[in-house]
Design an enzyme around this catalytic site. Structure first.
Site, PDB file in Angstrom:
ATOM      1  N   GLY A  31     -12.941  79.211  39.996  1.00  0.00           N
ATOM      2  CA  GLY A  31     -11.486  79.355  40.008  1.00  0.00           C
ATOM      3  C   GLY A  31     -11.013  80.677  40.585  1.00  0.00           C
ATOM      4  O   GLY A  31     -11.765  81.376  41.265  1.00  0.00           O
ATOM      5  N   HIS A  37     -12.487  80.354  48.865  1.00  0.00           N
ATOM      6  CA  HIS A  37     -12.556  79.029  48.228  1.00  0.00           C
ATOM      7  C   HIS A  37     -11.845  77.986  49.096  1.00  0.00           C
ATOM      8  O   HIS A  37     -12.312  76.850  49.225  1.00  0.00           O
ATOM      9  CB  HIS A  37     -11.881  79.058  46.852  1.00  0.00           C
ATOM     10  N   GLN A  61     -23.815  82.583  33.194  1.00  0.00           N
ATOM     11  CA  GLN A  61     -24.216  83.422  34.316  1.00  0.00           C
ATOM     12  C   GLN A  61     -23.614  84.818  34.252  1.00  0.00           C
ATOM     13  O   GLN A  61     -23.799  85.619  35.165  1.00  0.00           O
ATOM     14  CB  GLN A  61     -23.878  82.753  35.651  1.00  0.00           C
ATOM     15  N   GLY A 148     -20.563  79.334  49.646  1.00  0.00           N
ATOM     16  CA  GLY A 148     -20.196  80.410  50.558  1.00  0.00           C
ATOM     17  C   GLY A 148     -21.384  81.291  50.909  1.00  0.00           C
ATOM     18  O   GLY A 148     -22.192  81.628  50.041  1.00  0.00           O
ATOM     19  N   ASP A 151     -22.231  84.620  48.872  1.00  0.00           N
ATOM     20  CA  ASP A 151     -23.260  84.725  47.834  1.00  0.00           C
ATOM     21  C   ASP A 151     -24.577  84.221  48.420  1.00  0.00           C
ATOM     22  O   ASP A 151     -25.088  83.154  48.052  1.00  0.00           O
ATOM     23  CB  ASP A 151     -22.834  83.935  46.602  1.00  0.00           C
ATOM     24  N   GLN A 154     -27.513  83.320  46.174  1.00  0.00           N
ATOM     25  CA  GLN A 154     -27.235  82.086  45.425  1.00  0.00           C
ATOM     26  C   GLN A 154     -27.639  80.871  46.260  1.00  0.00           C
ATOM     27  O   GLN A 154     -28.249  79.925  45.755  1.00  0.00           O
ATOM     28  CB  GLN A 154     -25.742  82.051  45.104  1.00  0.00           C
ATOM     29  N   VAL A 177     -15.438  84.621  54.368  1.00  0.00           N
ATOM     30  CA  VAL A 177     -14.059  84.879  54.786  1.00  0.00           C
ATOM     31  C   VAL A 177     -13.712  86.313  54.394  1.00  0.00           C
ATOM     32  O   VAL A 177     -14.001  86.740  53.272  1.00  0.00           O
ATOM     33  CB  VAL A 177     -13.092  83.877  54.125  1.00  0.00           C
ATOM     34  N   ARG A 188     -13.094  89.582  42.455  1.00  0.00           N
ATOM     35  CA  ARG A 188     -13.193  90.909  41.837  1.00  0.00           C
ATOM     36  C   ARG A 188     -12.392  91.965  42.592  1.00  0.00           C
ATOM     37  O   ARG A 188     -12.148  93.051  42.060  1.00  0.00           O
ATOM     38  CB  ARG A 188     -14.650  91.328  41.723  1.00  0.00           C
TER      39      ARG A 188
HETATM   40  P1  AMP Z   1     -16.904  81.678  42.767  1.00  0.00           P
HETATM   41  O1  AMP Z   1     -15.656  80.984  42.317  1.00  0.00           O
HETATM   42  O2  AMP Z   1     -16.769  83.152  42.910  1.00  0.00           O
HETATM   43  O3  AMP Z   1     -18.123  81.258  41.970  1.00  0.00           O
HETATM   44  O4  AMP Z   1     -17.172  81.154  44.237  1.00  0.00           O
HETATM   45  C1  AMP Z   1     -17.195  79.776  44.501  1.00  0.00           C
HETATM   46  C2  AMP Z   1     -17.740  79.593  45.872  1.00  0.00           C
HETATM   47  O5  AMP Z   1     -16.909  80.273  46.815  1.00  0.00           O
HETATM   48  C3  AMP Z   1     -19.165  80.154  46.052  1.00  0.00           C
HETATM   49  O6  AMP Z   1     -19.936  79.242  46.805  1.00  0.00           O
HETATM   50  C4  AMP Z   1     -18.915  81.429  46.807  1.00  0.00           C
HETATM   51  O7  AMP Z   1     -19.995  81.811  47.623  1.00  0.00           O
HETATM   52  C5  AMP Z   1     -17.731  81.047  47.666  1.00  0.00           C
HETATM   53  N1  AMP Z   1     -17.029  82.242  48.127  1.00  0.00           N
HETATM   54  C6  AMP Z   1     -16.613  83.293  47.374  1.00  0.00           C
HETATM   55  N2  AMP Z   1     -16.070  84.244  48.155  1.00  0.00           N
HETATM   56  C7  AMP Z   1     -16.145  83.786  49.436  1.00  0.00           C
HETATM   57  C8  AMP Z   1     -15.758  84.307  50.704  1.00  0.00           C
HETATM   58  N3  AMP Z   1     -15.175  85.509  50.822  1.00  0.00           N
HETATM   59  N4  AMP Z   1     -16.012  83.565  51.805  1.00  0.00           N
HETATM   60  C9  AMP Z   1     -16.601  82.351  51.692  1.00  0.00           C
HETATM   61  N5  AMP Z   1     -16.988  81.798  50.520  1.00  0.00           N
HETATM   62  C10 AMP Z   1     -16.761  82.509  49.408  1.00  0.00           C
END
Ligand code: AMP
Length: 298
Positions: A31, A37, A61, A148, A151, A154, A177, A188
């Site tokens: 979220g 996202h 996590q 993404g 990470d 990951q 992005v 963050r």
């Molecule tokens: P999160 O909600 O932080 O767990 O991220 C969800 C997904 O969004 C994960 O697969 C992240 O790698 C991806 N994500 C987070 N930040 C970015 C970004 N700046 N560019 C592309 N994907 C992202």
């Protein structure tokens, strides 16, 4: 867009899509949506008939309870964004739906989970990620899952898990992005004040410095890392790690030859930030500039 709270509701939704011959894409998220996202949801919309976005702030996590408590939450806004982008379903379960009483299983990817982020945060971080992703794949059974590049570790860990456990889900990795000045978008970043927002540029500048070194013909990883550290020092930032690694094993390389991954992490004020840059030293002349997005399926 439907909002689904239970595993049974998701199974019914996916079964109906399957009966209609529709392919299913899953976008796992925690979220607090930003343009990163959104890029994942758009990629899923382009590639799959039915798009399920999951929204679950996964307690297992987070190593620090304070980090979990401070994690931004805003389901109504996230739901509006997902609907606007054409998602078919938002799966936003309560914690007890995912971790009912008596839950006792964890998925651990040895080795890969213990380096870089695992070394800093503890291997339990990726155990939490793998366990929840494994559950989401079992619940949704998507054809393709969207993650993404931001990470990077990951993705490497999850790819290993899929191979080892014969889980038939394809990964689609969406490039990072960034803000116009190069800062990778992250939930963050909202914790940064104006001074820390400026210092946060240290991470993308370090990656740029390493790339410039490679473009200049430098192949010695220690020299490339020194150039990255110098770029960070100009922002008064010390990295937790800054390393040129093999993109599959995540082991440090001595010489940057062929495909490498440059990874960096640093604490900037109240936030711990990570960034990375995949590079192919054979392709430096035609490399993709940071900030230009090219999705790739792996
Ligand atoms: P999160 O909600 O932080 O767990 O991220 C969800 C997904 O969004 C994960 O697969 C992240 O790698 C991806 N994500 C987070 N930040 C970015 C970004 N700046 N560019 C592309 N994907 C992202």
């Amino acid at each position: 867009m439907k909002t689904l709270r239970t595993i049974a509701e998701v199974r019914a939704h996916v079964a109906a899509a399957r009966r209609a011959g529709r392919s299913v894409g899953l976008v796992p998220t925690m979220g607090a949506f930003h343009a990163g996202h959104e890029a994942l949801i758009r990629a899923a919309r382009d590639a799959c008939d039915d798009v399920v976005v999951s929204l679950f702030v996964n307690p297992s996590q987070f190593e620090e309870p304070a980090d979990l408590a401070a994690y931004p939450r805003g389901e109504p806004r996230d739901a509006a964004i997902a609907a606007e982008l054409g998602a078919d379903a938002l799966f936003a379960p309560p914690v007890a739906e995912i971790y009912p009483d008596g839950f006792a299983t964890a998925v651990h990817v040895a080795g890969l989970s213990g380096v870089l982020e695992g070394a800093q945060r503890g291997a339990a971080h990726f155990d939490g990620v793998c366990t929840v992703v494994c559950k989401l794949f079992g619940i949704v059974a998507p054809d393709v899952a969207f993650f993404g590049q931001k990470d990077a570790q990951q993705v490497v860990v999850i790819r290993r898990m899929l191979r080892d456990l014969d889980i038939p889900v394809r990964l689609h990795v969406v490039p990072t992005v960034r803000e116009a000045d190069g800062l990778a978008l992250s939930s963050r970043n909202a914790r940064l004040d104006a001074a820390d927002r400026e210092r946060a540029l240290a991470l993308s500048r370090a990656l740029e410095a390493v790339r410039e070194g490679i473009e200049g013909g430098e192949r010695d990883a220690a020299a490339l890392e020194a150039a990255g550290r110098a770029a960070m020092a100009a922002y008064d930032v010390q990295p937790e790690y800054l390393s040129v690694v093999d993109p599959e094993t995540l082991e440090p390389v001595e010489l940057a030859a062929g495909r490498v991954l440059v990874v960096v992490a640093a604490r900037i004020g109240p936030a711990r930030l990570i960034d990375n840059l995949p590079l192919d030293t054979e392709q430096v002349a035609t490399r993709t500039p940071v900030g230009v997005n090219h999705a790739k399926e792996i």
